[in-house]
Write a protein that holds these residues in place. Structure first.
Motif, PDB file in Angstrom:
ATOM      1  N   THR A  19      56.695  40.031  66.160  1.00  0.00           N
ATOM      2  CA  THR A  19      56.312  40.870  65.023  1.00  0.00           C
ATOM      3  C   THR A  19      55.755  40.018  63.880  1.00  0.00           C
ATOM      4  OG1 THR A  19      58.625  40.704  64.413  1.00  0.00           O
ATOM      5  CG2 THR A  19      57.952  42.738  65.496  1.00  0.00           C
ATOM      6  N   GLY A  20      55.862  38.699  64.000  1.00  0.00           N
ATOM      7  CA  GLY A  20      55.405  37.796  62.947  1.00  0.00           C
ATOM      8  C   GLY A  20      54.063  37.153  63.279  1.00  0.00           C
ATOM      9  N   ARG A  42      62.681  42.996  64.654  1.00  0.00           N
ATOM     10  CA  ARG A  42      63.383  44.119  64.017  1.00  0.00           C
ATOM     11  C   ARG A  42      62.414  45.150  63.477  1.00  0.00           C
ATOM     12  NH1 ARG A  42      66.308  40.404  59.860  1.00  0.00           N
ATOM     13  NH2 ARG A  42      64.095  39.887  59.802  1.00  0.00           N
ATOM     14  N   ARG A  46      55.455  46.715  62.948  1.00  0.00           N
ATOM     15  CA  ARG A  46      54.688  45.521  63.328  1.00  0.00           C
ATOM     16  C   ARG A  46      54.773  45.276  64.833  1.00  0.00           C
ATOM     17  NH1 ARG A  46      56.797  41.094  60.784  1.00  0.00           N
ATOM     18  NH2 ARG A  46      58.226  42.130  59.386  1.00  0.00           N
ATOM     19  N   ASP A  67      67.710  42.388  67.047  1.00  0.00           N
ATOM     20  CA  ASP A  67      68.090  41.413  66.033  1.00  0.00           C
ATOM     21  C   ASP A  67      68.539  40.158  66.771  1.00  0.00           C
ATOM     22  OD1 ASP A  67      69.292  39.846  64.144  1.00  0.00           O
ATOM     23  OD2 ASP A  67      70.510  41.443  63.276  1.00  0.00           O
ATOM     24  N   ALA A  94      60.514  32.627  68.592  1.00  0.00           N
ATOM     25  CA  ALA A  94      59.696  32.429  67.383  1.00  0.00           C
ATOM     26  C   ALA A  94      60.238  33.215  66.192  1.00  0.00           C
ATOM     27  CB  ALA A  94      58.243  32.816  67.666  1.00  0.00           C
ATOM     28  N   ALA A  95      61.528  33.566  66.238  1.00  0.00           N
ATOM     29  CA  ALA A  95      62.132  34.183  65.040  1.00  0.00           C
ATOM     30  C   ALA A  95      62.632  33.053  64.157  1.00  0.00           C
ATOM     31  CB  ALA A  95      63.287  35.095  65.430  1.00  0.00           C
ATOM     32  N   ILE A 152      60.540  27.300  69.097  1.00  0.00           N
ATOM     33  CA  ILE A 152      59.611  26.858  68.050  1.00  0.00           C
ATOM     34  C   ILE A 152      60.385  26.017  67.029  1.00  0.00           C
ATOM     35  CG2 ILE A 152      57.925  27.548  66.304  1.00  0.00           C
ATOM     36  CD1 ILE A 152      57.131  28.266  69.225  1.00  0.00           C
ATOM     37  N   ALA A 153      60.002  24.766  66.939  1.00  0.00           N
ATOM     38  CA  ALA A 153      60.654  23.849  65.991  1.00  0.00           C
ATOM     39  C   ALA A 153      59.823  23.796  64.697  1.00  0.00           C
ATOM     40  CB  ALA A 153      60.810  22.471  66.628  1.00  0.00           C
ATOM     41  N   TYR A 167      66.678  24.792  56.231  1.00  0.00           N
ATOM     42  CA  TYR A 167      65.687  25.083  57.281  1.00  0.00           C
ATOM     43  C   TYR A 167      65.433  23.829  58.124  1.00  0.00           C
ATOM     44  CZ  TYR A 167      61.049  26.276  59.220  1.00  0.00           C
ATOM     45  OH  TYR A 167      59.972  26.509  60.048  1.00  0.00           O
ATOM     46  N   LYS A 171      66.274  23.386  62.063  1.00  0.00           N
ATOM     47  CA  LYS A 171      65.206  23.129  63.033  1.00  0.00           C
ATOM     48  C   LYS A 171      65.458  21.816  63.785  1.00  0.00           C
ATOM     49  CE  LYS A 171      62.298  26.654  62.683  1.00  0.00           C
ATOM     50  NZ  LYS A 171      61.968  27.517  63.837  1.00  0.00           N
ATOM     51  N   GLY A 198      52.588  22.422  62.861  1.00  0.00           N
ATOM     52  CA  GLY A 198      52.455  21.866  61.515  1.00  0.00           C
ATOM     53  C   GLY A 198      52.532  23.017  60.528  1.00  0.00           C
ATOM     54  N   ALA A 202      51.888  31.940  56.886  1.00  0.00           N
ATOM     55  CA  ALA A 202      52.596  33.087  57.493  1.00  0.00           C
ATOM     56  C   ALA A 202      53.387  33.765  56.389  1.00  0.00           C
ATOM     57  CB  ALA A 202      53.504  32.617  58.621  1.00  0.00           C
ATOM     58  N   GLU A 203      54.114  34.803  56.769  1.00  0.00           N
ATOM     59  CA  GLU A 203      54.854  35.571  55.772  1.00  0.00           C
ATOM     60  C   GLU A 203      55.974  34.740  55.133  1.00  0.00           C
ATOM     61  OE1 GLU A 203      55.155  38.275  53.262  1.00  0.00           O
ATOM     62  OE2 GLU A 203      53.531  38.255  54.725  1.00  0.00           O
ATOM     63  N   ASN A 205      56.453  31.627  54.633  1.00  0.00           N
ATOM     64  CA  ASN A 205      56.168  30.459  53.795  1.00  0.00           C
ATOM     65  C   ASN A 205      55.107  30.733  52.726  1.00  0.00           C
ATOM     66  OD1 ASN A 205      53.879  30.553  55.360  1.00  0.00           O
ATOM     67  ND2 ASN A 205      54.270  28.662  56.493  1.00  0.00           N
TER      68      ASN A 205
HETATM   69  N1  LIG Z   1      54.164  29.129  59.711  1.00  0.00           N
HETATM   70  C1  LIG Z   1      54.407  27.828  59.822  1.00  0.00           C
HETATM   71  O1  LIG Z   1      53.756  26.987  59.200  1.00  0.00           O
HETATM   72  C2  LIG Z   1      55.521  27.356  60.694  1.00  0.00           C
HETATM   73  C3  LIG Z   1      55.651  25.983  60.909  1.00  0.00           C
HETATM   74  C4  LIG Z   1      56.659  25.525  61.715  1.00  0.00           C
HETATM   75  C5  LIG Z   1      57.502  26.411  62.325  1.00  0.00           C
HETATM   76  N2  LIG Z   1      57.374  27.743  62.096  1.00  0.00           N
HETATM   77  C6  LIG Z   1      58.288  28.639  62.787  1.00  0.00           C
HETATM   78  O2  LIG Z   1      57.553  29.567  63.550  1.00  0.00           O
HETATM   79  C7  LIG Z   1      58.349  30.728  63.743  1.00  0.00           C
HETATM   80  C8  LIG Z   1      57.517  31.955  63.360  1.00  0.00           C
HETATM   81  O3  LIG Z   1      57.387  32.006  61.946  1.00  0.00           O
HETATM   82  P1  LIG Z   1      56.063  32.494  61.184  1.00  0.00           P
HETATM   83  O4  LIG Z   1      55.630  31.360  60.371  1.00  0.00           O
HETATM   84  O5  LIG Z   1      55.149  33.169  62.112  1.00  0.00           O
HETATM   85  O6  LIG Z   1      56.704  33.508  60.149  1.00  0.00           O
HETATM   86  P2  LIG Z   1      56.713  35.098  60.072  1.00  0.00           P
HETATM   87  O7  LIG Z   1      55.349  35.646  60.167  1.00  0.00           O
HETATM   88  O8  LIG Z   1      57.514  35.397  58.862  1.00  0.00           O
HETATM   89  O9  LIG Z   1      57.516  35.513  61.371  1.00  0.00           O
HETATM   90  C9  LIG Z   1      58.879  35.315  61.497  1.00  0.00           C
HETATM   91  C10 LIG Z   1      59.406  36.379  62.407  1.00  0.00           C
HETATM   92  O10 LIG Z   1      60.800  36.161  62.601  1.00  0.00           O
HETATM   93  C11 LIG Z   1      61.336  37.407  62.892  1.00  0.00           C
HETATM   94  N3  LIG Z   1      62.755  37.465  62.598  1.00  0.00           N
HETATM   95  C12 LIG Z   1      63.385  37.052  61.483  1.00  0.00           C
HETATM   96  N4  LIG Z   1      64.690  37.320  61.583  1.00  0.00           N
HETATM   97  C13 LIG Z   1      64.864  37.912  62.800  1.00  0.00           C
HETATM   98  C14 LIG Z   1      65.976  38.427  63.481  1.00  0.00           C
HETATM   99  N5  LIG Z   1      67.212  38.377  62.964  1.00  0.00           N
HETATM  100  N6  LIG Z   1      65.800  38.981  64.691  1.00  0.00           N
HETATM  101  C15 LIG Z   1      64.566  39.057  65.251  1.00  0.00           C
HETATM  102  N7  LIG Z   1      63.470  38.570  64.643  1.00  0.00           N
HETATM  103  C16 LIG Z   1      63.625  38.022  63.439  1.00  0.00           C
HETATM  104  C17 LIG Z   1      60.634  38.390  61.985  1.00  0.00           C
HETATM  105  O11 LIG Z   1      60.534  39.602  62.696  1.00  0.00           O
HETATM  106  P3  LIG Z   1      61.205  40.985  62.208  1.00  0.00           P
HETATM  107  O12 LIG Z   1      61.037  41.076  60.740  1.00  0.00           O
HETATM  108  O13 LIG Z   1      60.503  42.008  63.010  1.00  0.00           O
HETATM  109  O14 LIG Z   1      62.625  40.882  62.621  1.00  0.00           O
HETATM  110  C18 LIG Z   1      59.263  37.783  61.805  1.00  0.00           C
HETATM  111  O15 LIG Z   1      58.319  38.520  62.520  1.00  0.00           O
HETATM  112  C19 LIG Z   1      59.611  30.516  62.906  1.00  0.00           C
HETATM  113  O16 LIG Z   1      60.618  29.975  63.714  1.00  0.00           O
HETATM  114  C20 LIG Z   1      59.177  29.479  61.895  1.00  0.00           C
HETATM  115  O17 LIG Z   1      60.249  28.761  61.389  1.00  0.00           O
HETATM  116  C21 LIG Z   1      56.402  28.250  61.306  1.00  0.00           C
END
Ligand SMILES: NC(=O)c1ccc[n+]([C@@H]2O[C@H](COP(=O)([O-])OP(=O)(O)OC[C@H]3O[C@@H](n4cnc5c(N)ncnc54)[C@H](OP(=O)(O)O)[C@@H]3O)[C@@H](O)[C@H]2O)c1
Length: 270
Positions: A19-20, A42, A46, A67, A94-95, A152-153, A167, A171, A198, A202-203, A205
């Motif tokens: 959903t993210g 959740r 989305r 969840d 990827a949550a 996903i780290a 965080y 990680k 890297g 996204a939402e 951050n």
């Molecule tokens: N963006 C970056 O630069 C970056 C870099 C390194 C790592 N990451 C990692 O990549 C992953 C994806 O993040 P994103 O950046 O794409 O952020 P995002 O768009 O905010 O997505 C995060 C997703 O996590 C889901 N989530 C949160 N709590 C949850 C729960 N209790 N149960 C099920 N789903 C849950 C949310 O879905 P719902 O609201 O539908 O539950 C949301 O869709 C994360 O692990 C993040 O730490 C991101």
């Protein structure tokens, strides 16, 4: 030898957090490679939008509300998705994300961080972000002798970034847990690897990377300054690594490894 090393047809992939932004791109990419996608998260709106996008592109997907921080919720989704899409052989975790409550700022000093907020960050990023889904889906994959788990780290798992203290620690634990499980399940047909993204807008951050008027924050300028490619990643740029790790044909001897997709961020100090 498979006809196409990167063909995932016949596989069912569970993508938690589809959903993210990043999870959504990974779901699209695995679907384009032929996998049926169980979109877990959740947020139903989305989730359904992601399913529609995958179907519009010719793929197969279904949404299951779950969840990740609740084993019960994951077990329920597991039963439903197996009945609808077949037993999964691919799991993408990827949550996750950073929470302002555990971000160190002038107004929120390290020593003021509450243990319950620290625990909530670990609940999301380590427990829900990797531990519980691996406990729920991993043993069934082991029984079938076939599975690829991708956790996903983050670059902050390798060297902590400023501010995002809980965080980063969570990680780092995801990396460690993934290697533990890779060793544990290596002879049972289940591979466990990580992808380290890297910086991708996204939402979770957005507030750290952009001011309210959309201009880049000082942190974003620092990130670009430290990234040899001088830009953020685009979510689609993670797909190649995920398809490689998901494909039993392409990466059958690959477990316990981490693929960094960061424009070179981790390859330099200054
Ligand atoms: N963006 C970056 O630069 C970056 C870099 C390194 C790592 N990451 C990692 O990549 C992953 C994806 O993040 P994103 O950046 O794409 O952020 P995002 O768009 O905010 O997505 C995060 C997703 O996590 C889901 N989530 C949160 N709590 C949850 C729960 N209790 N149960 C099920 N789903 C849950 C949310 O879905 P719902 O609201 O539908 O539950 C949301 O869709 C994360 O692990 C993040 O730490 C991101």
């Amino acid at each position: 030898m498979a006809k196409n090393l990167f063909d995932l047809s016949g596989e069912t992939a569970v993508v938690i957090g589809a959903t993210g932004v990043l999870g959504g791109a990974l779901a699209d990419g695995l679907a384009a490679a032929g996998a049926k996608i169980a979109v877990l998260g959740r947020n139903e709106d989305r989730g359904m939008a992601r399913v529609k996008a995958i179907e519009a592109a010719g793929g197969k997907a279904a949404f299951f509300k779950a969840d990740a921080s609740s084993r019960c919720s994951l077990a329920e989704a597991h039963e439903q998705l197996e009945a609808k899409l077949g037993a999964p052989s691919i799991l993408v975790n990827a949550a996750g994300g950073n929470d302002p409550k555990v971000t160190v700022t002038d107004a929120n000093a390290f020593e003021q961080i509450k243990p319950e907020d620290w625990a909530a960050s670990f609940d999301l990023n380590l427990v829900g972000g990797a531990l519980l889904p691996c406990q729920e889906f991993g043993p069934a994959m082991c029984r079938r002798g076939r599975g690829s788990i991708i956790n996903i780290a983050s670059v902050s798992a390798h060297m902590p970034l400023s501010r995002v203290v809980a965080y980063s620690a969570a990680k780092a634990a995801v990396l460690n847990l993934s290697k533990f499980l890779a060793r544990e399940w290596a002879t049972r047909g289940v591979r466990v690897n990580t992808i380290t993204p890297g910086f991708f807008p996204a939402e979770q951050n957005r507030k750290l990377l952009f001011n309210d008027d959309g201009s880049p924050t000082a942190r974003t300028q620092a990130i670009w300054g430290h990234t040899p490619m001088k830009r953020f990643g685009e979510s689609q740029e993670l797909i190649g690594a995920a398809v490689f790790l998901a494909s039993h044909a392409a990466s059958s001897f690959v477990t316990g490894t981490d693929i960094t997709v960061d424009g070179g961020y981790l390859s330099q100090t200054i």
